[in-house]
Design a protein around this motif. Structure first.
Motif, PDB file in Angstrom:
ATOM      1  N   LYS A 145       0.833  -1.260   0.016  1.00  0.00           N
ATOM      2  CA  LYS A 145      -0.033   0.083   0.127  1.00  0.00           C
ATOM      3  C   LYS A 145       0.899   1.157   0.138  1.00  0.00           C
ATOM      4  O   LYS A 145       0.517   2.139   0.654  1.00  0.00           O
ATOM      5  CB  LYS A 145      -0.782  -0.170   1.147  1.00  0.00           C
ATOM      6  CG  LYS A 145      -2.010  -1.153   1.063  1.00  0.00           C
ATOM      7  CD  LYS A 145      -3.001  -1.055   2.108  1.00  0.00           C
ATOM      8  CE  LYS A 145      -4.077  -2.166   2.078  1.00  0.00           C
ATOM      9  NZ  LYS A 145      -4.818  -2.154   0.729  1.00  0.00           N
ATOM     10  N   ILE A 146       1.774   1.132  -0.766  1.00  0.00           N
ATOM     11  CA  ILE A 146       2.763   2.308  -0.986  1.00  0.00           C
ATOM     12  C   ILE A 146       2.338   3.166  -2.413  1.00  0.00           C
ATOM     13  O   ILE A 146       2.732   2.695  -3.553  1.00  0.00           O
ATOM     14  CB  ILE A 146       4.167   2.058  -0.999  1.00  0.00           C
ATOM     15  CG1 ILE A 146       4.573   1.440   0.173  1.00  0.00           C
ATOM     16  CG2 ILE A 146       5.148   3.241  -1.173  1.00  0.00           C
ATOM     17  CD1 ILE A 146       6.199   0.864   0.279  1.00  0.00           C
ATOM     18  N   PRO A 147       1.791   4.313  -2.419  1.00  0.00           N
ATOM     19  CA  PRO A 147       1.036   5.167  -3.578  1.00  0.00           C
ATOM     20  C   PRO A 147       2.212   5.607  -4.198  1.00  0.00           C
ATOM     21  O   PRO A 147       2.216   7.013  -4.297  1.00  0.00           O
ATOM     22  CB  PRO A 147       0.337   5.848  -2.915  1.00  0.00           C
ATOM     23  CG  PRO A 147       0.647   6.328  -1.658  1.00  0.00           C
ATOM     24  CD  PRO A 147       1.273   4.887  -1.164  1.00  0.00           C
ATOM     25  N   ALA A 148       3.310   4.902  -4.764  1.00  0.00           N
ATOM     26  CA  ALA A 148       4.445   5.458  -5.362  1.00  0.00           C
ATOM     27  C   ALA A 148       4.269   5.401  -6.959  1.00  0.00           C
ATOM     28  O   ALA A 148       5.163   6.461  -7.608  1.00  0.00           O
ATOM     29  CB  ALA A 148       5.819   5.002  -4.962  1.00  0.00           C
ATOM     30  N   VAL A 149       3.600   4.707  -7.622  1.00  0.00           N
ATOM     31  CA  VAL A 149       3.633   4.587  -9.045  1.00  0.00           C
ATOM     32  C   VAL A 149       2.653   5.492  -9.440  1.00  0.00           C
ATOM     33  O   VAL A 149       1.315   5.699  -9.209  1.00  0.00           O
ATOM     34  CB  VAL A 149       3.264   2.916  -9.457  1.00  0.00           C
ATOM     35  CG1 VAL A 149       3.227   2.882 -10.789  1.00  0.00           C
ATOM     36  CG2 VAL A 149       4.067   1.911  -8.835  1.00  0.00           C
ATOM     37  N   ILE A 150       2.995   6.259 -10.413  1.00  0.00           N
ATOM     38  CA  ILE A 150       2.318   7.321 -10.917  1.00  0.00           C
ATOM     39  C   ILE A 150       1.755   7.005 -12.253  1.00  0.00           C
ATOM     40  O   ILE A 150       2.274   6.400 -13.220  1.00  0.00           O
ATOM     41  CB  ILE A 150       3.050   8.847 -10.935  1.00  0.00           C
ATOM     42  CG1 ILE A 150       2.087   9.920 -11.257  1.00  0.00           C
ATOM     43  CG2 ILE A 150       4.124   8.805 -12.053  1.00  0.00           C
ATOM     44  CD1 ILE A 150       2.926  11.223 -11.020  1.00  0.00           C
ATOM     45  N   PHE A 151       0.503   7.590 -12.597  1.00  0.00           N
ATOM     46  CA  PHE A 151      -0.164   7.511 -14.061  1.00  0.00           C
ATOM     47  C   PHE A 151      -1.068   8.421 -14.358  1.00  0.00           C
ATOM     48  O   PHE A 151      -1.652   9.140 -13.335  1.00  0.00           O
ATOM     49  CB  PHE A 151      -0.900   5.967 -14.191  1.00  0.00           C
ATOM     50  CG  PHE A 151      -2.033   5.827 -13.014  1.00  0.00           C
ATOM     51  CD1 PHE A 151      -3.355   6.309 -13.277  1.00  0.00           C
ATOM     52  CD2 PHE A 151      -1.922   5.394 -11.790  1.00  0.00           C
ATOM     53  CE1 PHE A 151      -4.303   6.258 -12.432  1.00  0.00           C
ATOM     54  CE2 PHE A 151      -2.718   5.201 -10.809  1.00  0.00           C
ATOM     55  CZ  PHE A 151      -4.319   5.617 -11.134  1.00  0.00           C
ATOM     56  N   ARG A 177      10.584   5.148  -1.217  1.00  0.00           N
ATOM     57  CA  ARG A 177      11.401   5.338  -0.028  1.00  0.00           C
ATOM     58  C   ARG A 177      11.183   6.550   0.845  1.00  0.00           C
ATOM     59  O   ARG A 177      10.943   6.283   2.023  1.00  0.00           O
ATOM     60  CB  ARG A 177      12.891   5.920  -0.449  1.00  0.00           C
ATOM     61  CG  ARG A 177      14.041   5.586   0.566  1.00  0.00           C
ATOM     62  CD  ARG A 177      15.482   5.947  -0.074  1.00  0.00           C
ATOM     63  NE  ARG A 177      15.735   4.772  -1.027  1.00  0.00           N
ATOM     64  CZ  ARG A 177      16.809   4.694  -1.874  1.00  0.00           C
ATOM     65  NH1 ARG A 177      17.456   5.739  -2.023  1.00  0.00           N
ATOM     66  NH2 ARG A 177      17.075   3.757  -2.532  1.00  0.00           N
ATOM     67  N   GLU A 178      10.481   7.836   0.272  1.00  0.00           N
ATOM     68  CA  GLU A 178      10.308   8.630   1.218  1.00  0.00           C
ATOM     69  C   GLU A 178       8.835   8.566   2.048  1.00  0.00           C
ATOM     70  O   GLU A 178       8.661   8.724   3.012  1.00  0.00           O
ATOM     71  CB  GLU A 178      10.318   9.903   0.592  1.00  0.00           C
ATOM     72  CG  GLU A 178      11.775  10.507   0.272  1.00  0.00           C
ATOM     73  CD  GLU A 178      11.643  12.061  -0.073  1.00  0.00           C
ATOM     74  OE1 GLU A 178      10.556  12.789  -0.432  1.00  0.00           O
ATOM     75  OE2 GLU A 178      12.740  12.357  -0.281  1.00  0.00           O
ATOM     76  N   ILE A 179       8.077   7.747   1.249  1.00  0.00           N
ATOM     77  CA  ILE A 179       6.737   7.370   1.822  1.00  0.00           C
ATOM     78  C   ILE A 179       7.091   6.184   2.937  1.00  0.00           C
ATOM     79  O   ILE A 179       6.253   6.366   4.346  1.00  0.00           O
ATOM     80  CB  ILE A 179       5.957   6.699   0.652  1.00  0.00           C
ATOM     81  CG1 ILE A 179       5.339   7.937  -0.146  1.00  0.00           C
ATOM     82  CG2 ILE A 179       4.706   6.009   1.578  1.00  0.00           C
ATOM     83  CD1 ILE A 179       4.711   7.433  -1.650  1.00  0.00           C
ATOM     84  N   LEU A 180       7.879   5.411   2.672  1.00  0.00           N
ATOM     85  CA  LEU A 180       8.121   4.427   3.811  1.00  0.00           C
ATOM     86  C   LEU A 180       8.882   5.088   5.059  1.00  0.00           C
ATOM     87  O   LEU A 180       8.616   4.748   6.204  1.00  0.00           O
ATOM     88  CB  LEU A 180       9.114   3.270   3.223  1.00  0.00           C
ATOM     89  CG  LEU A 180       8.348   2.202   2.573  1.00  0.00           C
ATOM     90  CD1 LEU A 180       9.398   1.381   1.818  1.00  0.00           C
ATOM     91  CD2 LEU A 180       7.424   1.390   3.435  1.00  0.00           C
TER      92      LEU A 180
END
Length: 204
Positions: A145-151, A177-180
Motif C-alpha cells: 500500500k505504497i502509492p508511489a507508482v504514478i499514472f 522510499r520517502e513514503i516508507l
C-alpha cells in the motif's frame, strides 16, 4: 504532483514596488537586484516551501535541507518564453533541481493558448494551482500500500508525467522510499520523534 497547493500572495506595497521597479530603465528582470524583486523572490520561496511542505511540486520529493535537493523557483510557463508572467505568483512553484533542470522541464513550452488573463490561458502541463490534480494524475498502490507508482488519467496528465519523467524507475523508487520513511516516523512515540527532529535540526 501535490494537490491543493496555493501560490504566494503579494501585499499591496510589494506589488506597487514591483510595478515601479519594472518601469525603471535598466531593470534586469528576474535577476534584478531591486529591493522589490529580491523581496518577491524571497517571498515565493518561503511561502512555497511552507505551502508545499518542503516538497517538489512535480515529483513530490523533499527539497532544501530536508531533502538534500536544491529548491528552485520554477516558472510553470517558462519566463524565457513568457516574460509577462515572470513576477506572477500563480506562475511560480517550488521544484527540485532535477525536475526544473534543462534535461527535464527547463524551458519546456507548457502553454497551448495564451490569454490576456493568466488563469484563462490553456496549459499543456497539469497546472498545480489551476487544475484539479486528481482529475489528471493518480497513484497506484503496491502490495504494501505504497502509492508511489504514478499514472495519467487524462492526456494532459500523461503529457506531464512523460515530459517531466515522473514515472521513471528512479523517481518511483525515491517516492516509495520517502513514503516508507514518513510512515515509520509517524509510528514513533512523540518523544522519539522529538529526538529525531533534534538530531536532524528540523525543529518543530
Amino acid at each position: 504532483m501535490q494537490k491543493g497547493i496555493k501560490p504566494a500572495s503579494l501585499g499591496p506595497d510589494l506589488k506597487a514596488g514591483l510595478e515601479k521597479a519594472m518601469k525603471r530603465k535598466g531593470f534586469k528582470g528576474w535577476d534584478s537586484a531591486a529591493a522589490a524583486a529580491v523581496s518577491f523572490r524571497e517571498l515565493v520561496m518561503d511561502v512555497g516551501l511552507k505551502n508545499q511542505s518542503h516538497k517538489c511540486i512535480w515529483c513530490t520529493l523533499l527539497v532544501g535541507e530536508r531533502g538534500r535537493r536544491t529548491a528552485h523557483r520554477d516558472h510553470i510557463a517558462p519566463k524565457s518564453l513568457y516574460p509577462q508572467w515572470t513576477f506572477l505568483p500563480e506562475n511560480i512553484a517550488i521544484s527540485c533541481e532535477f525536475c526544473n533542470g534543462f534535461m527535464v522541464k527547463g524551458d519546456l513550452d507548457t502553454v497551448s493558448k495564451v490569454d490576456a488573463l493568466y488563469e484563462n490561458s490553456e496549459f499543456l502541463i497539469v497546472h498545480p494551482y489551476l487544475d484539479d490534480i486528481g482529475v489528471h494524475i493518480g497513484f497506484s498502490e503496491d502490495e504494501a500500500k505504497i502509492p508511489a507508482v504514478i499514472f495519467g488519467l487524462s492526456e494532459r496528465g500523461k503529457w506531464t508525467i512523460s515530459r517531466l519523467k515522473l514515472d521513471s524507475d528512479f523517481m518511483t523508487l525515491q517516492r516509495a522510499r520517502e513514503i516508507l520513511i514518513d510512515r515509520e516516523y509517524s509510528k514513533l512515540r512523540e518523544e522519539d520523534q522529538d529526538r529525531v527532529r533534534s538530531a536532524l535540526n528540523f525543529g518543530r
